[in-house]
Motif scaffolding. Sequence first.
Motif, PDB file in Angstrom:
ATOM      1  N   LYS A  93       0.845  -1.189   0.000  1.00 35.81           N
ATOM      2  CA  LYS A  93       0.000   0.000   0.000  1.00 35.81           C
ATOM      3  C   LYS A  93       0.881   1.240   0.000  1.00 35.81           C
ATOM      4  N   LYS A 114       0.450   8.159  -6.820  1.00 30.57           N
ATOM      5  CA  LYS A 114      -0.088   7.517  -8.026  1.00 30.57           C
ATOM      6  C   LYS A 114       1.040   6.949  -8.880  1.00 30.57           C
ATOM      7  N   THR A 117       2.553   3.886  -7.206  1.00 31.37           N
ATOM      8  CA  THR A 117       1.687   2.713  -7.352  1.00 31.37           C
ATOM      9  C   THR A 117       1.842   2.110  -8.741  1.00 31.37           C
TER      10      THR A 117
END
Length: 211
Positions: A93, A114, A117
């Motif tokens: 995460k 973002k 990720t």
Amino acid sequence: MGVIKKFKKNFANFFNKLFKKQNARIGIYGPPNAGKTTLANRILRDWTGDAMGSVSHVAHETRRARRREGVTIKANGNSLTLDIIDTPGLATKIDFHEFMEQGMDETESKRRAKEATEGVIEAVKWLENLDGVILVMDATEDPFTQVNVTVIGNMEARTLPLLIVANKVDLPESSPSTIRDAFPQHPMVAISALEGKNIDTLYEEIAKRFG
């Protein structure tokens, strides 16, 4: 019949050598801030005089995989040419608040989260196109993380070579033996990528493991 079989075997060996990939694609993986880019930079500076990228104390600073082709490492009289892929830190995460804690505003923090990720997704995809993995672990941290177990499980399932690097042994609280005891089925080298400690042993193990 025996002569024919022998001929076929010799021809197959010749064919495989002729069309064998010249460079082994080796990915440098691990959690954020384990020292992956520091290690990549150490390898490149030692063998090419160049560097892979900048190093930062901010987690997820590397947000895209970076590939350097044709890095030749020499150890114990052997020469091995690798394509080295430095990957973003793997994490289950990524919270944009982590970036805000580093003094970034909310917009910039969300943008970086973002990108980080997306970088993790890219790094996972790269696993399917590698010939082996150097898994970097912080020797001051608990090695039993989901990231470490997942990467090791992936390599074991695909029967690809894996080399564990216990990094940051220059720190007094480091415990590389904890990592060795956690994953005794795989070779491990304890180093300091920052200071270059035990780096020659690492090169010997890379040549042995991925050659």
